[in-house]
Design a protein around this motif. Structure first.
Motif, PDB file in Angstrom:
ATOM      1  N   CYS A  95     -60.118  52.457  44.995  1.00 39.19           N
ATOM      2  CA  CYS A  95     -59.989  52.669  46.376  1.00 39.19           C
ATOM      3  C   CYS A  95     -60.971  53.190  47.385  1.00 39.19           C
ATOM      4  O   CYS A  95     -60.632  54.541  47.271  1.00 39.19           O
ATOM      5  CB  CYS A  95     -58.098  53.103  47.208  1.00 39.19           C
ATOM      6  SG  CYS A  95     -58.071  52.526  48.972  1.00 39.19           S
TER       7      CYS A  95
ATOM      8  N   ILE B 263     -60.290  54.736  50.438  1.00 34.76           N
ATOM      9  CA  ILE B 263     -60.101  55.910  50.540  1.00 34.76           C
ATOM     10  C   ILE B 263     -59.654  57.181  50.722  1.00 34.76           C
ATOM     11  O   ILE B 263     -59.333  58.136  49.943  1.00 34.76           O
ATOM     12  CB  ILE B 263     -58.916  55.910  51.513  1.00 34.76           C
ATOM     13  CG1 ILE B 263     -58.860  54.411  53.125  1.00 34.76           C
ATOM     14  CG2 ILE B 263     -57.895  56.718  52.121  1.00 34.76           C
ATOM     15  CD1 ILE B 263     -59.636  54.890  53.884  1.00 34.76           C
TER      16      ILE B 263
ATOM     17  N   HIS C  28     -55.394  56.271  44.467  1.00 30.36           N
ATOM     18  CA  HIS C  28     -54.229  55.592  44.575  1.00 30.36           C
ATOM     19  C   HIS C  28     -54.225  54.107  44.113  1.00 30.36           C
ATOM     20  O   HIS C  28     -55.661  53.462  42.962  1.00 30.36           O
ATOM     21  CB  HIS C  28     -55.148  54.292  46.331  1.00 30.36           C
ATOM     22  CG  HIS C  28     -54.674  55.131  47.688  1.00 30.36           C
ATOM     23  ND1 HIS C  28     -55.187  55.000  48.613  1.00 30.36           N
ATOM     24  CD2 HIS C  28     -54.226  56.927  47.572  1.00 30.36           C
ATOM     25  CE1 HIS C  28     -55.057  55.688  49.509  1.00 30.36           C
ATOM     26  NE2 HIS C  28     -54.507  56.886  48.999  1.00 30.36           N
TER      27      HIS C  28
ATOM     28  N   CYS D  46     -57.239  49.911  48.154  1.00 31.15           N
ATOM     29  CA  CYS D  46     -56.101  48.871  47.850  1.00 31.15           C
ATOM     30  C   CYS D  46     -54.994  47.845  49.420  1.00 31.15           C
ATOM     31  O   CYS D  46     -55.743  48.304  49.580  1.00 31.15           O
ATOM     32  CB  CYS D  46     -55.621  50.212  46.881  1.00 31.15           C
ATOM     33  SG  CYS D  46     -54.571  51.752  48.597  1.00 31.15           S
TER      34      CYS D  46
ATOM     35  N   CYS E 104     -53.955  49.966  51.704  1.00 33.49           N
ATOM     36  CA  CYS E 104     -55.104  50.588  53.001  1.00 33.49           C
ATOM     37  C   CYS E 104     -55.390  49.620  53.519  1.00 33.49           C
ATOM     38  O   CYS E 104     -55.676  49.315  55.123  1.00 33.49           O
ATOM     39  CB  CYS E 104     -55.771  51.668  51.583  1.00 33.49           C
ATOM     40  SG  CYS E 104     -56.159  53.251  51.698  1.00 33.49           S
TER      41      CYS E 104
HETATM   42 ZN    ZN Z   1     -55.854  52.520  49.363  1.00 31.50          ZN
END
Ligand code: ZN
Ligand code: ZN
Length: 291
Positions: free
Chosen positions: A190, A192, A196, A237, A240
């Motif tokens: 991910c 972010i 994750h 993911c 997110c």
């Molecule tokens: Zn994520």
């Protein structure tokens, strides 16, 4: 798009944002706070008292409202100070939006880039529908996406890709093989936070991730360049990804900021111009300027 039609667009569009009707003072405040009209008066937050001279632009909008009533696009005085649009007004608004998207950047625009960006950014509903269609295509693709080096990753703007017309608007097509390279490039983690969690894909023994276009494809005509680019696609993911479409304003801003900051230079390169975080917030309708 002439001056008068631009005014009508701003007035009706604002009413629509305010669920179809609002007090005159709220309409004016909304226009001002969102910077829709070229005269944006940052000091204009107080309520002017009666008898005091109204700002010219407010006057102009009040005057245009009379025309809109004459044409049946707004209701005649319902209740003192209440402005309300009609069904016919809604249809007329769609027509004006279409015209604005085609022509408003030429000539002498009175509506602002802030408004145009909002007009081009579709409700996230359609964007997620397209995302979903893309995910299905990606998972159905049998040929491995990494056949050869991922077609040279040019960092120059490219022309807008193919599109179809749906519901009167141009829908630009997404290329599953481009989207498929995004998670691969990100190591199937991910964007972010690589920590994750996700699950293992049945077919490929890698973590399941979803592709997301940071600059939405619906903005293609606005920027005038192709947006289906690897640089613009992030691997997220599921959590997110859903959050960026459905999360609270604060969360969406945080996610956008993380993604944007990690690739600012590449994004600006493929757009062929600078773009600021605030513009992105506006495109996602999570701007901070809303009071
Ligand atoms: Zn994520
Ligand atoms: Zn998405």
């Amino acid at each position: 798009m002439n001056y008068q039609r631009q005014m009508r667009l701003v007035l009706l569009y604002t009413l629509k944002q305010l669920s179809g009707s609002a007090e005159k003072s709220d309409v004016m405040r909304y226009i001002n706070d969102h910077g829709y009209w070229y005269v944006n008066d940052e000091s204009d937050t107080r309520q002017y008292s009666r008898g005091e001279n109204e700002k010219q632009w407010r006057n102009d909008f009040s005057y245009e409202r009379i025309h809109l009533i004459e044409h049946g696009y707004m209701k005649p005085k319902v209740k003192r100070g209440l402005w309300e649009m009609t069904r016919a007004g809604e249809a007329y608004l769609s027509e004006l939006i279409g015209e604005a998207k085609e022509t408003a950047l030429t000539g002498q625009p009175r509506i602002t880039p802030a408004l145009l960006q909002e007009l081009f950014s579709e409700p996230s509903f359609e964007e997620t529908l397209e995302d979903h269609r893309l995910m299905v295509q990606v998972s159905q693709q049998t040929q491995p996406a990494d056949s050869g080096e991922s077609a040279q990753l040019s960092d120059k703007p490219i022309p807008k890709g193919p599109h179809m017309v749906s519901g009167g608007r141009n829908v630009y097509l997404r290329d599953p093989s481009v989207a498929k390279r995004a998670p691969k490039r990100a190591g199937h983690l991910c964007a972010i936070d690589p920590a994750h969690p996700s699950f293992i894909r049945r077919k490929e023994a890698c973590l399941y991730m979803e592709p997301h276009h940071l600059i939405p494809m619906s903005m293609t005509d606005y920027f005038g360049v192709g947006l289906d680019r690897e640089q613009n696609i992030f691997s997220l993911c599921s959590t997110c990804h859903n959050q960026i479409h459905y999360g609270t304003k604060e969360d969406v801003r945080r996610l956008i900021q993380t993604l944007f900051c990690s690739r600012k230079r590449e994004i600006c390169a493929i757009l062929g111009r600078e773009i600021r975080l605030n513009e992105l917030y506006r495109i996602y309708r999570v701007g901070e300027d809303t009071r």
